[in-house]
Each structure stands twice: as structure tokens, then as C-alpha cells.
Write an enzyme that holds these catalytic residues in place. Structure first.
Site, PDB file in Angstrom:
ATOM      1  N   ARG A 141     -38.467 -98.399   8.100  1.00  0.00           N
ATOM      2  CA  ARG A 141     -38.287 -97.908   9.471  1.00  0.00           C
ATOM      3  C   ARG A 141     -39.577 -98.065  10.282  1.00  0.00           C
ATOM      4  O   ARG A 141     -39.549 -98.382  11.476  1.00  0.00           O
ATOM      5  CB  ARG A 141     -37.853 -96.440   9.448  1.00  0.00           C
ATOM      6  CG  ARG A 141     -37.552 -95.887  10.817  1.00  0.00           C
ATOM      7  CD  ARG A 141     -36.725 -94.618  10.720  1.00  0.00           C
ATOM      8  NE  ARG A 141     -36.393 -94.137  12.049  1.00  0.00           N
ATOM      9  CZ  ARG A 141     -36.861 -93.004  12.573  1.00  0.00           C
ATOM     10  NH1 ARG A 141     -37.689 -92.240  11.880  1.00  0.00           N
ATOM     11  NH2 ARG A 141     -36.517 -92.645  13.777  1.00  0.00           N
ATOM     12  N   HIS A 155     -39.934 -99.946  13.937  1.00  0.00           N
ATOM     13  CA  HIS A 155     -40.505 -99.304  15.133  1.00  0.00           C
ATOM     14  C   HIS A 155     -41.766-100.025  15.599  1.00  0.00           C
ATOM     15  O   HIS A 155     -42.012-100.158  16.792  1.00  0.00           O
ATOM     16  CB  HIS A 155     -40.802 -97.825  14.862  1.00  0.00           C
ATOM     17  CG  HIS A 155     -39.573 -96.967  14.897  1.00  0.00           C
ATOM     18  ND1 HIS A 155     -39.559 -95.700  15.400  1.00  0.00           N
ATOM     19  CD2 HIS A 155     -38.300 -97.224  14.500  1.00  0.00           C
ATOM     20  CE1 HIS A 155     -38.319 -95.197  15.315  1.00  0.00           C
ATOM     21  NE2 HIS A 155     -37.551 -96.093  14.763  1.00  0.00           N
ATOM     22  N   ASP A 156     -42.563-100.501  14.661  1.00  0.00           N
ATOM     23  CA  ASP A 156     -43.755-101.248  15.046  1.00  0.00           C
ATOM     24  C   ASP A 156     -43.358-102.478  15.860  1.00  0.00           C
ATOM     25  O   ASP A 156     -43.879-102.719  16.947  1.00  0.00           O
ATOM     26  CB  ASP A 156     -44.560-101.658  13.800  1.00  0.00           C
ATOM     27  CG  ASP A 156     -45.868-102.346  14.169  1.00  0.00           C
ATOM     28  OD1 ASP A 156     -46.465-101.964  15.208  1.00  0.00           O
ATOM     29  OD2 ASP A 156     -46.295-103.253  13.443  1.00  0.00           O
ATOM     30  N   VAL A 197     -41.988-102.001  19.529  1.00  0.00           N
ATOM     31  CA  VAL A 197     -42.899-101.458  20.550  1.00  0.00           C
ATOM     32  C   VAL A 197     -44.205-102.253  20.479  1.00  0.00           C
ATOM     33  O   VAL A 197     -44.904-102.186  19.471  1.00  0.00           O
ATOM     34  CB  VAL A 197     -43.178 -99.956  20.323  1.00  0.00           C
ATOM     35  CG1 VAL A 197     -44.052 -99.405  21.443  1.00  0.00           C
ATOM     36  CG2 VAL A 197     -41.881 -99.159  20.214  1.00  0.00           C
ATOM     37  N   ASN A 221     -40.287 -90.651  18.541  1.00  0.00           N
ATOM     38  CA  ASN A 221     -40.558 -91.318  17.260  1.00  0.00           C
ATOM     39  C   ASN A 221     -39.684 -90.735  16.152  1.00  0.00           C
ATOM     40  O   ASN A 221     -39.673 -91.244  15.045  1.00  0.00           O
ATOM     41  CB  ASN A 221     -42.049 -91.290  16.899  1.00  0.00           C
ATOM     42  CG  ASN A 221     -42.576 -89.917  16.535  1.00  0.00           C
ATOM     43  OD1 ASN A 221     -41.838 -89.033  16.140  1.00  0.00           O
ATOM     44  ND2 ASN A 221     -43.880 -89.755  16.629  1.00  0.00           N
ATOM     45  N   HIS A 256     -29.973 -98.956   6.963  1.00  0.00           N
ATOM     46  CA  HIS A 256     -29.471 -97.586   6.783  1.00  0.00           C
ATOM     47  C   HIS A 256     -28.702 -97.445   5.464  1.00  0.00           C
ATOM     48  O   HIS A 256     -27.983 -96.478   5.280  1.00  0.00           O
ATOM     49  CB  HIS A 256     -28.612 -97.169   7.978  1.00  0.00           C
ATOM     50  CG  HIS A 256     -29.396 -97.028   9.248  1.00  0.00           C
ATOM     51  ND1 HIS A 256     -28.829 -96.917  10.495  1.00  0.00           N
ATOM     52  CD2 HIS A 256     -30.746 -96.959   9.459  1.00  0.00           C
ATOM     53  CE1 HIS A 256     -29.769 -96.797  11.422  1.00  0.00           C
ATOM     54  NE2 HIS A 256     -30.949 -96.836  10.820  1.00  0.00           N
TER      55      HIS A 256
END
Ligand code: HEM
Ligand SMILES: *[C@@H]1O[C@H](CO)[C@@H](O)[C@H](O)[C@H]1NC(C)=O
Ligand SMILES: *[C@@H]1O[C@H](CO)[C@@H](O)[C@H](O)[C@H]1NC(C)=O
Ligand SMILES: *[C@@H]1O[C@H](CO)[C@@H](O)[C@H](O)[C@H]1NC(C)=O
Ligand SMILES: *[C@@H]1O[C@H](CO)[C@@H](O)[C@H](O)[C@H]1NC(C)=O
Ligand SMILES: CC(=O)N[C@H]1CO[C@H](CO)[C@@H](O)[C@@H]1O
Length: 325
Positions: free
Chosen positions: A62, A66-67, A70, A94, A196
């Protein structure tokens, strides 16, 4: 090399990069000369971390997502806030990136830097990309070659997170659009959502789907009862449930079988089956693990190319992943 030849070489390199797109800038053997044992060093550190803290598997995957979404895959998500700057990781959305993902990168970076030739040569962004591949393989998922050569970013701002990450309420068109902004197709989005198949989610991320008077009709009724029992009103907000209730620790295509049975935890998971446009892909990957794994490897390779920086004016190799040099 003379100045004229250097200029020509630079022009040719720029032309090649422009023709082939951003992808030409990353290479699997980027560190082969400077740190030939990089992959085995990272793998050993990641393996040790996962044995001690199995939750590092989901947390690391995850963190990579996210890295990349963004500022691009540049380890900006690992930078901490300073007196005059609130970093990405402290953005309210976050959604509690688990600390074990950050620690996986820190441990692997320490192992790499302990080898003199490799010290301060390998970017945190590349270490996160390698660690992500390694946790997926350790959890029984596919292994794949990782493209390398990302520089670590110089910017991490909470305000730049707004609108970049999909909330779990998104429908198919919204999901498709936000992935398209990152050069990822709808098929890539469906394949990547299968992350997931491991990891945890807090009750608040799906509680709106299990309200006693209005259970989401696309959710399996038995599953809804199980979730209501585990996440009653007023439950401790720190409680988190497994995303894949059937094979929670295995990186496999059970995620898609779950969707067919109404066992997608988020609205954004279940919609991939309920929407007729994506349902055929879900059904195909529920039935064919090989086809899913091929699509996943292609998709995560493309995810790893999002917004990468190779120009030294835009990034560097961070000595400490949590702080700018
Ligand atoms: C498609 C849109 C997506 C949405 C709406 C979404 C949303 C979420 C949410 C709400 C959580 C729970 C966070 C928490 O409660 O702590 C979560 C967990 C997770 N997500 Fe996603 N996600 C998406 C795509 C992805 C992608 C593309 C990846 C990676 C390739 C990914 C990997 C994970 C993992 C591994 C976890 C478990 C984290 C852990 O155990 O610490 N997600 N996601
Ligand atoms: C924060 O302050 C430091 C020292 O005052 C300065 O060097 C740095 O550029 C500032 N960072 C930002 C993002 O404004
Ligand atoms: C609910 O899940 C069970 C398996 O536990 C399955 O047999 C049943 O078909 C599912 N119901 C729906 C409506 O998908
Ligand atoms: C599963 O997918 C693979 C890869 O796309 C394909 O070669 C194979 O024929 C498929 N198997 C079945 C049983 O459809
Ligand atoms: C998407 O691809 C184009 C063309 O290769 C590139 O210019 C752009 O930077 C990419 N966008 C992202 C977010 O990676
Ligand atoms: C809403 C939320 O969970 N925010 C978290 C963001 O990350 C920081 C540090 O990693 C946490 O302290 C916050 O709780």
C-alpha cells in the site's frame, strides 16, 4: 569526450527518451555495476522483516501505491514533516499507512548501506519498489523483474495529496479516471485492486455498507452479518479486519472469487463485479490465476513508472529515507 560530442550524446539521449517515453529511463540492471548484490540484500532484509511482522506485506504494497500516486514513485511518502512543512504522510486521508511499511524500507536501506560499495548509492524509491516485489512473492504472489533508476523526490506536501488517492466509495468511472491520470488502464486498475487480497482495513472504511437498516445490496448477506458482528456501532476505531476473508495472507486471485460471491470489502472492490463493464474481467481472473498474475505484473510494472524522476535537478539518492539530504 569533447564538449561537442557530449552535447551530441546528450541530444541523442534526450531524443531516445522522448521517443520511447518515460519508460526508457528505468532499467532492470541500473545498479549492476555499483551494487551487484542489491536484490539479494533487499530480499534478505525484507524476508526478515516479514517473518517478524507479517503485517509488513500489506503495509509495504500500500505504501508503494500511495507513493506512486502522489508526486510519482519517488519515496516522497516516506519523508517526515518538518517545522515549516506538513509532509504527505501526515495528510488526513493517508488512512493510517501502517508503520511496518515504512520500517520495511528503512530496514532494507540500512542493509544496503551496510555494504560499502552500495552505501548511499541506491534510492529509497527503488528500495520501496524492490521491497514491494519481495513481499508479494513472499506472500505467494508472482515474482517479476523490477525496473530501477528512480531518484528520490525533494518535495512532500500534505496539500499535494488532495484528490490524488481514490476513496473506497469510488464507482467504476471514478476509479478508471483516477488511474488514467496515472497512465494506467481500466484493466491495470482491476489487476492492481487485487492487492486487496492481503492486508487490513479499519471498520470506518466500509461501515456505511453494513448499516443494519440499509446493507449494501451488492454485499453477500452472510458476509454483511460477519462484518456487523466484528464492527458494531461505536467499535474501537483501531480495529481492522482482513481484506480477504478467505485466504487473508496469500497473494492470490481469491480476491476475484470473493467479488463474484459478494465478498468485496469496499464499495470500490465490489463495483468491479457489479458493473457489467468490468465484470467479465473479474470473472476471468477468478477462474484463471495465470491470466491474473500476468495482468498484475504488467500493471505493477506500469505503476512503478508513474511520475519517476531521473533528472538530477528533480531528485537525488537520499541518505536517510525520512529526511532530505
Ligand atoms: C482502486 C482503488 C483503491 C482504493 C479505493 C483503496 C482503498 C483502500 C483502503 C480504504 C484501505 C484500508 C486502509 C485502512 O483502513 O487502514 C486499503 C488498504 C490496502 N490497499 Fe488499497 N485501495 C485502492 C487500490 C489499491 C492499490 C492499487 C493497491 C496496491 C497495488 C492497494 C493496496 C492496499 C493494501 C495492500 C492494503 C492493506 C494495507 C495494510 O494491511 O496495511 N490498494 N485500500
Ligand atoms: C524550511 O526551513 C528551512 C530552514 O529554515 C529551509 O532551509 C527550508 O527550505 C524550508 N523548507 C520549506 C519547504 O519551506
Ligand atoms: C454468499 O456466499 C456464499 C459462500 O459463503 C455463497 O455460496 C453464496 O452464493 C453467496 N451469495 C451471493 C448472493 O453471492
Ligand atoms: C489462463 O490464462 C492463460 C494466460 O492468459 C492462458 O494461456 C490459458 O489458456 C488460460 N487457461 C484457461 C484454462 O483458460
Ligand atoms: C504519462 O505518460 C506520458 C507519456 O509518456 C508522460 O509524459 C507523463 O509524464 C506520464 N504521466 C505520469 C503521471 O507518469
Ligand atoms: C488519518 C490518519 O490515520 N492519519 C495518520 C497519517 O500518518 C500519520 C503518521 O504516519 C499518523 O500519525 C496519522 O494518524
Amino acid at each position: 569526450m569533447g564538449a561537442g560530442i557530449r552535447v551530441l550524446a546528450a541530444l541523442l539521449a534526450a531524443l531516445a527518451a522522448a521517443t520511447a517515453g518515460v519508460t526508457a529511463q528505468l532499467r532492470q540492471d541500473y545498479y549492476a555495476a555499483v551494487c551487484p548484490d542489491l536484490e539479494s540484500i533487499v530480499r534478505a532484509a525484507v524476508s526478515k522483516k516479514v517473518q517478524a511482522q507479517p503485517v509488513a506485506v500489506g503495509a509495504t504494497i500500500r505504501l508503494f501505491f500511495h507513493d506512486c500516486f502522489v508526486e510519482g514513485c519517488d519515496a516522497s511518502v516516506i519523508l517526515v514533516s518538518t517545522g515549516n512543512n506538513t509532509a504527505e504522510k501526515d495528510h488526513p486521508s493517508n488512512l493510517s499507512l501502517a508503520g511496518d511499511g515504512f520500517d520495511t524500507v528503512i530496514q532494507a536501506k540500512a542493509a544496503v548501506d551496510a555494504v560499502p560499495a552500495c552505501a548511499n548509492q541506491v534510492s529509497c524509491a527503488d528500495i520501496l519498489a524492490l521491497a514491494t516485489r519481495d513481499v508479494i512473492e513472499l506472500a505467494g504472489g508472482p515474482s517479476y523483474a523490477v525496473e530501477l533508476g528512480r531518484l528520490d523526490g525533494l518535495v512532500s506536501m500534505s496539500t499535494n495529496v488532495d484528490g490524488k488517492l481514490p476513496p473506497p466509495s469510488f464507482n467504476l468511472d471514478q476509479l478508471t479516471s483516477i488511474f488514467a491520470l496515472n497512465n494506467l488502464s481500466q484493466a491495470d486498475m482491476i489487476a492492481l485492486s487485487a492487492a486487496h487480497t492481503v492486508g487490513f482495513a479499519h471498520c470506518s472504511t466500509f461501515s456505511d455498507r453494513i448499516q443494519p437498516q440499509s446493507v449494501d445490496p451488492t454485499m453477500n448477506a452472510t458476509y454483511a452479518e460477519d462484518l456487523q458482528a466484528a464492527c458494531p456501532a461505536g467499535v474501537d476505531p483501531n480495529i481492522a479486519l482482513q481484506l480477504d476473508p478467505v485466504t487473508p495472507q496469500a497473494f492470490d486471485n481469491q480476491y476475484f472469487a470473493n467479488l463474484v460471491d459478494g465478498r468485496g470489502l469496499f464499495a470500490s472492490d465490489q463495483v468491479l463485479f457489479s458493473d457489467a463493464r468490468s465484470q467479465p474481467t473479474v470473472v476471468a481472473w477468478a477462474q484463471n490465476a495465470t491470466a491474473f498474475e500476468q495482468a498484475f505484473v504488467d500493471a505493477i510494472t506500469r505503476l512503478g513508472r508513474v511520475g519517476v524522476k531521473t533528472d538530477p535537478s528533480l531528485g537525488d539518492v537520499r541518505r536517510d529515507c525520512a529526511f532530505l539530504n
